[in-house]
Each structure stands twice: as structure tokens, then as C-alpha cells.
Write an enzyme that holds these catalytic residues in place. Sequence first.
Site, mmCIF file in Angstrom:
data_model
loop_
_atom_site.group_PDB
_atom_site.id
_atom_site.type_symbol
_atom_site.label_atom_id
_atom_site.label_comp_id
_atom_site.label_asym_id
_atom_site.label_seq_id
_atom_site.Cartn_x
_atom_site.Cartn_y
_atom_site.Cartn_z
ATOM 1 N N LYS A 112 0.796 -1.225 -0.105
ATOM 2 C CA LYS A 112 -0.046 -0.083 0.035
ATOM 3 C C LYS A 112 0.926 1.194 0.009
ATOM 4 O O LYS A 112 0.270 2.312 -0.562
ATOM 5 C CB LYS A 112 -0.818 0.007 0.998
ATOM 6 C CG LYS A 112 -2.043 -1.009 0.931
ATOM 7 C CD LYS A 112 -3.209 -0.719 1.670
ATOM 8 C CE LYS A 112 -4.247 -1.468 1.382
ATOM 9 N NZ LYS A 112 -5.173 -2.060 2.507
ATOM 10 N N LYS A 192 -5.645 -11.801 -4.652
ATOM 11 C CA LYS A 192 -6.643 -12.065 -3.977
ATOM 12 C C LYS A 192 -7.870 -11.076 -4.389
ATOM 13 O O LYS A 192 -7.545 -10.069 -4.688
ATOM 14 C CB LYS A 192 -6.145 -11.743 -2.474
ATOM 15 C CG LYS A 192 -6.002 -10.452 -1.899
ATOM 16 C CD LYS A 192 -6.019 -10.580 -0.347
ATOM 17 C CE LYS A 192 -5.538 -8.878 0.132
ATOM 18 N NZ LYS A 192 -5.826 -8.832 1.379
ATOM 19 N N LYS A 195 -11.555 -5.805 -1.558
ATOM 20 C CA LYS A 195 -12.446 -4.875 -1.441
ATOM 21 C C LYS A 195 -11.907 -3.476 -2.290
ATOM 22 O O LYS A 195 -12.469 -2.816 -2.935
ATOM 23 C CB LYS A 195 -12.883 -4.327 -0.059
ATOM 24 C CG LYS A 195 -14.056 -3.543 0.277
ATOM 25 C CD LYS A 195 -15.338 -3.936 -0.388
ATOM 26 C CE LYS A 195 -16.274 -2.876 -0.294
ATOM 27 N NZ LYS A 195 -17.578 -3.596 -0.132
HETATM 28 P P1 TYM Z 1 -9.877 -7.530 6.300
HETATM 29 O O1 TYM Z 1 -11.077 -6.670 6.785
HETATM 30 O O2 TYM Z 1 -9.213 -7.082 5.186
HETATM 31 O O3 TYM Z 1 -10.677 -8.968 6.170
HETATM 32 C C1 TYM Z 1 -11.542 -9.585 7.075
HETATM 33 C C2 TYM Z 1 -11.209 -11.293 6.954
HETATM 34 O O4 TYM Z 1 -11.312 -11.692 5.676
HETATM 35 C C3 TYM Z 1 -10.236 -12.515 5.283
HETATM 36 N N1 TYM Z 1 -9.974 -12.323 3.740
HETATM 37 C C4 TYM Z 1 -9.905 -13.139 2.851
HETATM 38 N N2 TYM Z 1 -9.692 -14.526 3.039
HETATM 39 C C5 TYM Z 1 -9.648 -15.238 1.997
HETATM 40 N N3 TYM Z 1 -9.430 -14.865 0.572
HETATM 41 C C6 TYM Z 1 -9.634 -13.442 0.522
HETATM 42 N N4 TYM Z 1 -9.687 -12.949 -0.732
HETATM 43 C C7 TYM Z 1 -9.717 -12.589 1.652
HETATM 44 N N5 TYM Z 1 -9.865 -11.169 1.807
HETATM 45 C C8 TYM Z 1 -9.904 -11.179 3.095
HETATM 46 C C9 TYM Z 1 -9.209 -11.803 6.002
HETATM 47 O O5 TYM Z 1 -7.954 -12.701 5.932
HETATM 48 C C10 TYM Z 1 -9.685 -11.569 7.508
HETATM 49 O O6 TYM Z 1 -9.658 -12.581 7.987
HETATM 50 N N6 TYM Z 1 -6.291 -6.573 9.312
HETATM 51 C C11 TYM Z 1 -7.556 -7.314 9.235
HETATM 52 C C12 TYM Z 1 -8.776 -6.836 10.564
HETATM 53 C C13 TYM Z 1 -8.172 -6.870 11.901
HETATM 54 C C14 TYM Z 1 -7.772 -8.211 12.380
HETATM 55 C C15 TYM Z 1 -7.661 -7.842 13.738
HETATM 56 C C16 TYM Z 1 -8.066 -9.650 12.256
HETATM 57 C C17 TYM Z 1 -7.885 -6.107 12.888
HETATM 58 N N7 TYM Z 1 -7.263 -6.450 13.831
HETATM 59 C C18 TYM Z 1 -7.177 -8.767 15.163
HETATM 60 C C19 TYM Z 1 -7.655 -10.639 13.233
HETATM 61 C C20 TYM Z 1 -7.331 -10.195 14.577
HETATM 62 C C21 TYM Z 1 -8.192 -7.025 8.096
HETATM 63 O O7 TYM Z 1 -7.879 -5.909 7.469
HETATM 64 O O8 TYM Z 1 -9.073 -7.894 7.445
#
Ligand code: TYM
Length: 326
Positions: A112, A192, A195
Amino acid sequence: GGRVFSGIQPTGVPHLGNYLGALENWVSLQSQFPSVLYSIVDLHSITQPQDPALLRSNILDMAASLLACGIDPERAILFQQSQVSEHAELSWILGCLTTMPRLRHLPQWKMKSKQKKDGSVGLFTYPVLQAADILLYKSTHVPVGEDQVQHLELAQDLARIFNNHYGDLFPEPAALLSCTRKVKSLRDPSAKMSKSDPHTMATISITDSPDDIALKVRRAVTDFTSEVTFDPEARPGVSNLVTIHAAMARMGVEEAVAQAAGLDTGAYKRLVTEVVIQRMTPIREEIQRLRADPEHLEEVLSQGSCRARELAAPVLREVRQRVGFS
Ligand code: TYM
């Protein structure tokens, strides 16, 4: 015993990657662990510019989506991260226990900050806040998709570093990956599903209409072989469809491929479309129903935040003591 924690950014409604990589697992863990917390991580979301009114609306969309997917506030604490200020406070303390080189290597910053050139300090320290989210509740298990594994390793490192410095306090949290670790973009199966993908055809949101789903699957990038096989290395496009099909129909990949016998890619896409529509329609309708009552959603989140604060406060009190603040 054990405690589950996970988070999702309020990017509006989740997409199929979120759903299959994480949320489906979130739902089933509610009946496997005595203590479960799921957070809508709005502090993380402002590492990218956000319009305030849109952010508010996205938080409620996400709350409605999580409930519609099966998160049950009776069994899981569902809350908004910024309503529990302990997250930010622990993040500061953990940030002082890690180094800039350690953070510079994490994939999200690399990607990013390159796109943007000038990434914010918040974007840089994002993974530290994520570690704070997890450790604040002494969580033991963290259900995430594959893209979050390196962030989880930082949380494990920070638990260890804190414990070495100040005496044992945090368990080292383990990642829980679902069977579908990574759903790929429909436009570029080497990336992947995300969003932030500018290509609207790349991502299926869980509220997409049947027509949108049909169009996006029909246009999904595959290859020039008409037979359906599962070979993610050589045939990432078709294999991504098989992954989605298998996960949506709750079957193994072999079974999904067997169902595709005799179908060319075009016919197979129609089958995948049907399966996705069938699974998503009740969820889409439930989101619409819940979203019509924003007060109820606000109430669920504020009750969740209350319960989260009750768990967070004593841990942070202990941290403050260990550090020498009190
Ligand atoms: P985020 O909001 O991008 O995504 C939420 C969850 O969805 C999973 N994910 C995917 N899994 C499979 N294939 C994909 N294409 C795909 N895109 C997204 C992500 O792995 C995630 O589990 N940093 C994290 C949010 C966060 C978090 C935390 C997670 C903040 N604090 C503490 C766990 C524990 C994030 O941006 O996820």
C-alpha cells in the site's frame, strides 16, 4: 478453555473472500469456544482516507452483515473497536516494543505504501494495533484468511517480547485458517479478492443481486481449456471457481470437480452461479431487513462494546502495572 478474537474492517458489505476465508469460520467457532469476540475495526479503516458519513454507514452495513451471516450476540461479543479505547492504549505500549525494520517487511505496508507513495504513520503501525486487538483479551485463537498470517506472527512476537520484558502475561495466539484460505480475484486469479480492487468485476459482494453474480461469474477470467480441473498453479482461474463452488456447496474440491464432469467452462460457470445465488440470497435478504433498523444495530454494538470493555480493562490495568505506570 481458550478465547477467540478476530476483526474485520468496515468496508461496507463483506465479499466472498471475507465470507469463505473468515466469516464462515467465525460463525462455527461460536459453538466451539466459551469466549468469542468479533470486532468491526474502524480504527484500522482510517489508515485510508474515509468520508465520515460513509464510514458510519459502512459500520452499520458491516454489523448487519455479520449478524445476517450468523454471528449471534448471545454467543459472541460483537463490538466496534473505537468504542473500547484500551485498544489504542495497548497499541502504543506494544509499538514501543517493536522496531521499524520489523514493520517495514510486512506485506501490506510494502504494497500500500508503494501504491500511495506517502503512507501514513497509522498505515505503518497498523499491524501493531492488530496485535493489541488480539492481546488485549489474552486471545488464544484468531480465525483469519491467509493474507493475515504475517500480521498474526507479529502478534505472537509481541506477546513473547512483552512476556520476556515484563513477565508472563499473554498467551501466544494461534491462527485458525479455514479450508478456503484464499479466494482470488475474478479478473486476476494471481491476486486475492479484495475490497480495494478498482475493478468492480473482480469482487462478489455478499449482497450482489443474482444478475450481478451471474455477470461477474460469466466474465471471470479462465483459460482456453474447456474441461474443468483443479490445478491452482497451472489453471488459477478455473481452480478459483472450483474453490468457490466447493465452499459454497459445502463439499470437497474433488466432489466439486466430479460435479463438473462433462461440463465446459461456460456451463460450469452457470452451475457455480446457481450455487452462489442459493447460498447468498437468504443472507442478502436478512441484511436488508436488519439494515432497515439502524437503532437496533447501534444497540447491539454498544452492548457489545460494554462487554468488551469489561474484559479489556483488567488486562490493561495489569499491563500498566507491569510497565511501571501504576
Ligand atoms: P480484512 O477486513 O481485510 O478481512 C477480514 C477477513 O477476511 C479475510 N479475507 C480473505 N480470506 C480469503 N480470501 C480473500 N480474498 C480474503 N480477503 C480477506 C481476511 O484474512 C480477514 O480474516 N487486518 C485485518 C482486520 C483485523 C484483525 C484484527 C483480524 C484487525 N485487527 C485482529 C484478526 C485479529 C483486515 O484488514 O482484515
